[in-house]
Design an enzyme around this catalytic site. Structure first.
Site, mmCIF file in Angstrom:
data_model
loop_
_atom_site.group_PDB
_atom_site.id
_atom_site.type_symbol
_atom_site.label_atom_id
_atom_site.label_comp_id
_atom_site.label_asym_id
_atom_site.label_seq_id
_atom_site.Cartn_x
_atom_site.Cartn_y
_atom_site.Cartn_z
ATOM 1 N N GLY A 64 0.073 -1.456 -0.300
ATOM 2 C CA GLY A 64 0.175 -0.369 -0.071
ATOM 3 C C GLY A 64 0.995 1.369 -0.276
ATOM 4 O O GLY A 64 2.093 1.503 -0.645
ATOM 5 N N GLY A 91 1.984 4.417 1.927
ATOM 6 C CA GLY A 91 2.519 5.344 2.891
ATOM 7 C C GLY A 91 3.973 4.792 3.898
ATOM 8 O O GLY A 91 4.088 4.031 3.042
ATOM 9 N N ILE A 151 5.103 2.630 6.658
ATOM 10 C CA ILE A 151 5.163 1.674 6.753
ATOM 11 C C ILE A 151 5.270 0.493 5.759
ATOM 12 O O ILE A 151 6.189 0.407 5.972
ATOM 13 C CB ILE A 151 4.173 1.143 7.284
ATOM 14 C CG1 ILE A 151 3.339 1.858 9.125
ATOM 15 C CG2 ILE A 151 4.624 -0.249 7.948
ATOM 16 C CD1 ILE A 151 1.998 1.285 9.614
ATOM 17 N N GLU A 174 -1.059 -1.727 -6.868
ATOM 18 C CA GLU A 174 -1.683 -0.503 -7.227
ATOM 19 C C GLU A 174 -0.968 0.882 -7.351
ATOM 20 O O GLU A 174 -1.270 0.995 -8.626
ATOM 21 C CB GLU A 174 -3.241 -0.532 -6.642
ATOM 22 C CG GLU A 174 -3.925 -1.828 -5.946
ATOM 23 C CD GLU A 174 -5.280 -1.269 -5.246
ATOM 24 O OE1 GLU A 174 -4.165 -0.814 -4.061
ATOM 25 O OE2 GLU A 174 -6.286 -1.370 -5.465
ATOM 26 N N ASN A 229 -11.594 6.599 4.087
ATOM 27 C CA ASN A 229 -11.380 6.691 2.657
ATOM 28 C C ASN A 229 -11.926 5.664 1.799
ATOM 29 O O ASN A 229 -12.104 5.959 0.550
ATOM 30 C CB ASN A 229 -9.635 6.781 2.142
ATOM 31 C CG ASN A 229 -9.352 7.103 3.183
ATOM 32 O OD1 ASN A 229 -7.976 6.951 3.904
ATOM 33 N ND2 ASN A 229 -9.015 8.733 2.819
ATOM 34 N N GLY A 248 -8.910 -1.161 -3.261
ATOM 35 C CA GLY A 248 -7.705 -2.499 -3.031
ATOM 36 C C GLY A 248 -7.823 -3.214 -2.510
ATOM 37 O O GLY A 248 -8.020 -4.997 -2.912
#
Lengths: 521, 521
Positions: free
Chosen positions: A276, A278, A280, A301, A391, A395
């Protein structure tokens, strides 16, 4: 007419469609469903709506249109916010990050359809989306970003593919916006739209570098009501830097990968990584760069900075993504080394990147950050305190449900206004479920990693508390768990212990007093 | 040696493996993971464990083994119950219907791994299943049903395919049981086991009648420790007959199909149907038989009586299933008209029937019965009151998540001990989530049908209460919904309204007083 724009519109027939954005004003009227490309990437169409916004702002008697916004995912957040503030957004699908849109969703002015990205793509073409009381809504106008129109009149998308091909396919009218400040991305895309059942064929794609589509999108010239020039700069993103927390999480994950590879349950180049956005995610990707893993594949993505460096070093062999999201520096680097990256990155539509068929076939390793996780591995990704939308699921459901290894990573606590450890991300029961216990393999915080595979719910409860919970919350959670276990076993219903009247007590404590720390159950 | 059995074991080399079940006794020792075929069908292996059960029962000093049972889904429920009562079951995957197993799960004696069927199949071959503390557990023995062994030594399964191919592939030892009272089913199967990532190919299957595999399962003779004869009869099932409730539900669904077909959102032969077990499912299938829909395709897990009649009449063109579950009468009819049915039915392993790739490609219409559904479309399919396990998620998650139309059908109320309408299946918040709001399109009760597509949570709440809730509960639920909506909007968190301290009040009222009817919130 800008020569820059002319050089991007190779098709002579379509050059007649080039207009000033103000020429689009009459097209926006009444209540319309609008498709809009943009997917967290570095670019999206913005100019097309500027004259309309200007009119509505400056002329209070202007008959302002109202939109049902169907955006690939998240696009021009500033423009979206303006539309929402002007009361021009009636509904929104399928994911959003704009502040004013979010406010409207949570104060009832905007109806939000929180769709998994794969379902959004499929519903667009099947005509199910926006069907209300059995009446399907057609898509009035699609506003799509392009970086070039070929001699044959086909469209080369930009850095955010999303559902651009589907939008163009289903919309009654199409507006193409070409940002002449970004170079053409011709050659990097692989664009394929699955047919609707019952005529759908297998997606013949077995590795992240396979191509099954074209590099351009067919465009019906009769639909095009305008080609406008975008001349804003890019919208590169800040890369969130790591902390000791994100680095600890990353270390636990890399250690786990090594452990699995040693036991032969993961190949030496792992499985294709989905990661994802961010801090982390960045720390994990950096951790991979510092590990001995090589020849990795990426199937994701959104491609962030950190993956570019891994492509350069050869740690990552190939990356497939739906959009690019780089910092200013890496964006420059990307354009500069275009020939290299064009041969190591493919951009695809979300119907392919998020296809359960492909995610499962490739055996992806999927990493995402939740709002909260409960003792049994259920995950809340969208609704804070069960009701406030953040949000959207995006996905994450497509990947968590189908990945070979589904990993949720999160700090064990977050600060509240009155308490630096006021919010535990490990809770007795999540207030909203986006991913069920059936789909989560691994939960990891800076405290440690819980491997839930092969564990019953009661075993999971102990594992998650011991490995993942913050020390402040460990005794609180263990106390709840043993109380629940004992009560439910006594009632002969002990498979997945719960105290229905206390399961949300940490949450209500937070709402009432600003901290989840409670002294008794 | 029975001549009947000899006629079924064509392979001469394997005839030497034919033994009496008592000869298997030494193979069962200590703590073992046992695979066992059987999937709610008309047949499953039973004799292999009989001598062991007899020993343990009659000899209290017998060193009884303890099993981790990995059953395709639900197999020999009576034998399973006996094993559980004798304290011989340590854990169980992935779905169960046996009373004593269920009791053990809810009283902590048995650890239950509630897996989606597709994940169970994949975890078996990937070695992830039963990995505890990073140590994967191997499958000691697979006990599988066959109806024939070919000259080449390959196995023809019975009426329940399930994960039989995977069990044979991964087990250290294999026991084959051939029930000579059932005829051979040679030719009806299509058996294919997907390779593990990264070597997995597309499943080249585009309609329910396509074949991609073999009709037999390869068998390593070195693994076979015994071929035993089963000579019990079949275990045909009672067909639950319809009621006015199930007929009303069926009518709503058929009307909806007609409505969608009229609008061109469903083809005239619909999409391939997946339908569960039970009275509602039977009523829906009967309703299809009485409708004008023709040339239907069926893609399901368990084929019940009602589908046979539709195959005969031509209403259903072709049916793909994982197992057969017929009443005595229809079972006889099936064997009698074997040549017809063999050409209209394919039996497949669950890795194919439950494959998200296929379900999504075919665009299935999926119908299932939940425990309860909440105002926003979240569904509980497994845990009563959030903690008591019923049977498991089974294949419902595979279908609900990927079907083109995901339909949950249920009576709006169920009786409690003190109140004929004591339990509402529509609740403010489900106590356990197996399917999220992102995956459910339609909720239908005898009261009506709620089409949730394209609705925001607040719109869904009103739609479900008005269309689906029982009149007794409609005002109670609407009262909760408006209270929750008003409180959450006030707090600027109104996307999906919830009152955390009251969401389970109907449930706790039921636990305390035996009815969900409450007089105030």
């Amino acid at each position: 007419m800008s020569s820059k724009l002319l050089s991007r519109v190779q098709c002579k027939q379509l050059r007649s469609k080039i207009i000033e954005p103000s020429g689009l004003l009459p097209s926006f009227q009444g209540h319309q469903a609008i498709g809009w490309s943009g997917f967290t990437g570095v670019d999206y169409p913005l100019q097309s709506l500027e004259p309309l916004i200007h009119e509505v702002r400056s002329n209070s008697s202007y008959a302002k249109p109202v939109f049902d916004l169907r955006v690939c995912s998240s696009g021009g957040t500033a423009t979206e916010s303006t539309l929402a503030e002007l009361g021009m957004v009636s509904s929104r699908s399928p994911y959003q990050v704009s502040k004013a849109i979010n406010k409207g969703i949570n104060n009832k002015r905007i109806q939000f359809h929180d769709h998994s990205l794969i379902d959004f793509a499929e519903q667009l073409t099947s005509g199910h989306l926006g069907a209300k009381n059995g009446k399907p809504q057609s898509l009035s106008i699609a506003i799509v970003e392009a970086t070039e129109i070929t001699e044959e009149g086909e469209l080369v998308p930009g850095a955010s593919v999303g559902v651009t091909p589907e939008l163009i396919q289903v919309a009654e009218k199409v507006i193409v916006e070409i940002n002449t400040n970004s170079p053409s991305l011709r050659g990097i895309h692989d664009l394929y739209v699955p047919a609707l059942p019952p005529s759908r064929s297998p997606l013949n794609l077995c590795t992240s570098s396979d191509r099954i589509g074209k590099s351009t999108i067919p465009l019906d010239p009769k639909k095009v009501i305008g080609i406008v020039e975008g001349f804003h700069g890019n919208f590169p993103n800040r890369t969130e830097s790591g902390t000791s927390i994100t680095k600890a999480i990353s270390q636990h994950i890399i250690e786990f990968f090594k452990h699995e590879a040693r036991r032969g349950r993961l190949p030496d180049n792992l499985h294709p990584i989905q990661s994802g956005i961010g801090a982390i995610a960045n720390s994990v990707v950096e951790g991979l760069g510092n590990s001995s893993f090589r020849n990795l594949q990426v199937w994701t993505e959104v491609l962030q900075d950190s993956f570019l460096r891994l492509l350069e070093s050869g740690t990552v062999q190939y990356a497939s993504s739906m959009s690019l999201r780089f910092s200013p520096q890496e964006l420059e680097n990307f354009y500069k080394h275009w020939e290299f990256y064009k041969n190591h990155i493919i951009l695809r539509p979300q119907a392919i990147t998020n296809s359960p068929e492909i995610i499962r076939r490739l055996g992806c390793i999927s990493l995402n950050t939740p709002v909260e996780v409960d003792l049994y591995g259920h995950v809340n990704s969208t609704c804070v305190m069960g009701s406030r939308m953040l949000n959207g699921i995006g996905g994450s459901g497509d990947f968590m449900r189908n990945a070979k290894l589904s990993i949720m990573h999160t700090p064990s606590v977050r600060p509240s206004k009155i308490d630096p450890v006021g919010i535990s991300t490990i809770v007795p029961k999540v207030t909203h479920v986006d991913h069920t216990e059936h789909d989560i393999d691994i939960v990891v915080t800076e405290q440690g990693l819980a491997d839930l595979r092969g564990l019953s719910p009661r075993e999971r409860g102990r594992e998650i508390i011991e490995k993942c919970a913050h020390p402040v919350y460990r005794p609180i959670l263990m106390n709840y768990f043993t109380l629940a276990e004992s009560a439910c076993l006594k009632a002969k219903m002990g498979h997945e212990p719960i105290l229905l009247d206390k399961a949300f007590k940490m949450h209500t404590s937070f709402l009432e007093r600003g901290s989840m720390k409670i002294s008794s159950w």
